[in-house]
Design an enzyme around this catalytic site. Structure first.
Site, PDB file in Angstrom:
ATOM      1  N   ARG A  56       0.830  -1.178   0.000  1.00  0.00           N
ATOM      2  CA  ARG A  56       0.000   0.000   0.000  1.00  0.00           C
ATOM      3  C   ARG A  56       0.873   1.239   0.000  1.00  0.00           C
ATOM      4  O   ARG A  56       1.888   1.283   0.698  1.00  0.00           O
ATOM      5  CB  ARG A  56      -0.787  -0.045   1.311  1.00  0.00           C
ATOM      6  CG  ARG A  56      -1.993   0.804   1.382  1.00  0.00           C
ATOM      7  CD  ARG A  56      -2.451   0.781   2.810  1.00  0.00           C
ATOM      8  NE  ARG A  56      -3.242  -0.388   3.096  1.00  0.00           N
ATOM      9  CZ  ARG A  56      -4.526  -0.300   3.414  1.00  0.00           C
ATOM     10  NH1 ARG A  56      -5.124   0.860   3.486  1.00  0.00           N
ATOM     11  NH2 ARG A  56      -5.207  -1.380   3.689  1.00  0.00           N
TER      12      ARG A  56
ATOM     13  N   SER B   6       7.104  -5.233   6.965  1.00  0.00           N
ATOM     14  CA  SER B   6       6.582  -6.132   7.997  1.00  0.00           C
ATOM     15  C   SER B   6       7.233  -7.498   8.007  1.00  0.00           C
ATOM     16  O   SER B   6       6.577  -8.543   7.810  1.00  0.00           O
ATOM     17  CB  SER B   6       5.073  -6.247   7.826  1.00  0.00           C
ATOM     18  OG  SER B   6       4.536  -4.951   7.820  1.00  0.00           O
TER      19      SER B   6
ATOM     20  N   ASP C 177       5.059  -3.255  10.875  1.00  0.00           N
ATOM     21  CA  ASP C 177       3.636  -2.871  10.902  1.00  0.00           C
ATOM     22  C   ASP C 177       3.092  -2.762  12.332  1.00  0.00           C
ATOM     23  O   ASP C 177       2.206  -1.943  12.614  1.00  0.00           O
ATOM     24  CB  ASP C 177       2.759  -3.800  10.042  1.00  0.00           C
ATOM     25  CG  ASP C 177       2.968  -5.283  10.317  1.00  0.00           C
ATOM     26  OD1 ASP C 177       3.842  -5.635  11.133  1.00  0.00           O
ATOM     27  OD2 ASP C 177       2.251  -6.104   9.703  1.00  0.00           O
TER      28      ASP C 177
HETATM   29  C1  BGC Z   1       6.494 -10.823  10.371  1.00  0.00           C
HETATM   30  C2  BGC Z   1       6.315  -9.607  11.256  1.00  0.00           C
HETATM   31  C3  BGC Z   1       5.018  -8.911  10.925  1.00  0.00           C
HETATM   32  C4  BGC Z   1       3.863  -9.894  10.967  1.00  0.00           C
HETATM   33  C5  BGC Z   1       2.527  -9.250  10.626  1.00  0.00           C
HETATM   34  C6  BGC Z   1       5.267 -11.701  10.420  1.00  0.00           C
HETATM   35  O1  BGC Z   1       5.397 -12.750   9.504  1.00  0.00           O
HETATM   36  O2  BGC Z   1       7.614 -11.558  10.777  1.00  0.00           O
HETATM   37  O3  BGC Z   1       7.398  -8.718  11.126  1.00  0.00           O
HETATM   38  O4  BGC Z   1       4.797  -7.887  11.858  1.00  0.00           O
HETATM   39  O5  BGC Z   1       4.104 -10.951  10.067  1.00  0.00           O
HETATM   40  O6  BGC Z   1       2.544  -8.660   9.375  1.00  0.00           O
END
Ligand code: BGC
Length: 542
Positions: A153, A222, A275
């Site tokens: 996004r 993320s 995130d």
């Molecule tokens: C990642 C995290 C992320 C989460 C939610 C996980 O697979 O390792 O860094 O915050 O997914 O998106």
């Protein structure tokens, strides 16, 4: 108990009763017929293996708390990475706080503290970015880029500062072609930078960038990243089906910056955030009682505000706020108390990251549908559940996505029409009987509720760590900012999570715990953090 509390209790009791009745009816009917006996046996075994009685959930919560301590004590001390985010104070956005800051000419004495409580505080005790937040300097145009799932996004936000808050924002969502999720690093970052460049080109006149300034970006990435500053960090590993060559160990901000340069896009990344961190920042901006953020989407994770002196592995200067936001990376949590099955074991073995993200593989949106598919496949193979032959599509990994599972699970029509349609459309299985559809729903129920209850146990573990798991006096609140499509759209999952929190914490303590949906809080949060770490902000005081 307040009205909301009573309503929740009734919903919880009704949901539990309905579920128990369905299970019983299905089991009794199965027992009556020899043909269904093998089906009943598979479902019963699944139910037993996935059971999450409250005693077990307490063990999971306690194990989470223990691992949090271990992960904070030393690098590599736990499966929980407990990553330092370099965010040591969060945007507050509180009107009265900003008012107070404006009223004091030289900011020497503030009438409120960063939580908005009345106090007298000299500005010298505040960090530079805290002072900037207090002065309401979060103004101007900022961009955010949110990469973490099958879609990314891009977002632009016009921050109105003292009065205006988020004056205007616009976003665009782009889906990532599957081959780019497992290709090369440059290809992925070029694709993202090109979409970002197009989005920037469409910037309208409602957004204002002062002449001579460079555009700035909050980059929500993320995946687990070891940060060395607020605007740089190296990728530890990919998760959620991403597996891109040559990025692990690299600085993802440098990768993105190079790709932006290749697109001729003049933009500076001023904050790199997970995130969870973005959601926490966005949540806190609107609600001062937000202390943690949880993502339940394609993946799962949590972040929370920790006392800086409770982080032994932090060897830098203690932040003046006394706090540091921690990205737990709880998706990688594992414990012998987790109820796992052969299906989970096989899913893990065949995944892109075997042995990793075990908690995530039991809970998150990427995996719930796949667990369901594996159970249905076994039913098809061992109990001729869908007739004499095994439907070929049922053999295809990840063909049954969690939104489809959710649609089937929420089907309340008398003949379970939605279940029938989805089985036909997605798996090519026509003409299923009502009895078959009921069993499918029962499997959905077992798999989804195990995930929801474990997620609740994780939250209780975090609350315990920060001492918010007991009843609070004086109407205090503990707010958890929540984001992610799984929580937002899978109602049975989110209701079960809420009920489980109540079951674990008890009526009194749970009445002060609020799980607040903060859809796309993370995008706005990243833009806010980009603003509070902007290159154009000078400390208010020297
Ligand atoms: C990642 C995290 C992320 C989460 C939610 C996980 O697979 O390792 O860094 O915050 O997914 O998106």
């Amino acid at each position: 108990m307040g009205k909301v509390g009573v309503t929740t209790a009734v919903v919880c009791a009704a949901a539990a009763a309905a579920c128990a009745v369905t299970a019983l009816v299905v089991r009794n009917r199965m027992r009556n017929s020899g043909k269904w006996a093998p089906v009943a046996a598979v479902v019963k075994e699944l139910e037993e293996r996935c059971a999450t009685p409250v005693g077990k959930l307490r063990q999971v919560a306690d194990a989470m708390t223990v691992e949090m301590h271990a992960g904070l004590a030393s690098e590599g001390g736990s499966k929980l990475k407990m990553l330092i985010s370099y965010v040591d104070n969060l945007p507050t956005g509180r009107q009265e706080l900003l008012q107070a800051a404006r009223m004091t000419d030289d900011y020497a004495i503030m009438k409120v503290d960063v939580r908005g409580r009345a106090c007298t505080k000299t500005a010298e005790f505040m960090t530079a970015s805290q002072r900037r937040l207090m002065s309401g300097d979060e103004t101007g145009l900022f961009y955010a880029l949110d990469l973490g799932g099958t879609n990314f996004r891009v977002l632009r936000v016009q921050l109105g500062g003292k009065e205006g808050r988020v004056a205007k924002h616009e976003f665009e969502e782009v889906s990532i072609p599957p081959h780019l999720m497992v290709g090369g690093s440059d290809e992925l970052f070029d694709f993202i930078a090109s979409a970002l460049a197009k989005f920037v080109a469409s910037e309208g006149e409602d957004f204002h960038l002062p002449v001579g300034r460079q555009r700035e970006l909050g980059f929500t990435f993320s995946f687990p990243v070891r940060q060395v500053s607020i605007a740089s960090g190296t990728l530890i590993k990919w998760t959620k089906g991403f597996n891109i060559d040559g990025t692990v160990g690299e600085d993802v901000v440098a990768e993105l910056t190079r790709a932006m340069e290749r697109q001729g896009l003049d933009m500076r990344v001023s904050a790199l955030v997970n995130d969870t961190i973005g959601t926490l920042a966005g949540g806190r901006y609107y609600d001062n009682d937000v202390v943690a953020a949880v993502i339940l989407g394609t993946g799962t994770n949590a972040a929370y505000v920790e006392r800086a002196h409770a982080i032994p592995k932090w060897h830098g200067l203690l932040p003046k706020s006394g706090e540091m936001v921690i990205n737990m990376e709880w998706g990688n949590f594992r414990s012998s108390h987790l109820p796992t099955t052969d299906y989970d074991q096989a899913l893990d073995n065949e995944s892109l990251n075997p042995g990793e993200q075990i908690f995530e593989k039991l809970i998150s949106g990427m995996y719930l549908g796949e667990i369901l598919r594996r159970v249905l496949l076994r039913l098809a193979k061992e109990a001729s559940f869908f007739g004499d032959s095994v439907p070929p599509k049922l053999e295809v990994p990840f063909i049954l996505r969690t939104p489809v599972m959710s649609a089937m699970h929420h089907d309340t029509s008398p003949d379970l029409k939605v279940v029938g349609t989805k089985l036909n459309e997605v798996l090519g299985i026509p003409d299923t009987s009502l009895k078959t559809r009921k069993v499918v729903i029962q499997v959905c129920d077992i798999v989804a509720k195990r995930g929801a209850r474990l997620a609740a146990a994780g939250i209780v573990g975090v609350l315990k760590k920060i001492g918010h798991d007991n009843a609070v006096k004086d109407g205090g609140r503990t707010v958890i900012a929540m984001d992610g499509g799984l929580y937002e759209h899978y109602t049975i999952f989110s209701e079960c999570l809420q009920c489980t929190l109540k079951e674990m914490l008890g009526d009194e303590a749970s009445s002060s715990v609020v799980v607040k949906l903060a859809s796309d809080g993370s995008g706005i949060g990243a833009a806010l953090l980009a603003a509070s770490h902007s290159q154009y902000l000078q400390p208010v005081l020297s």
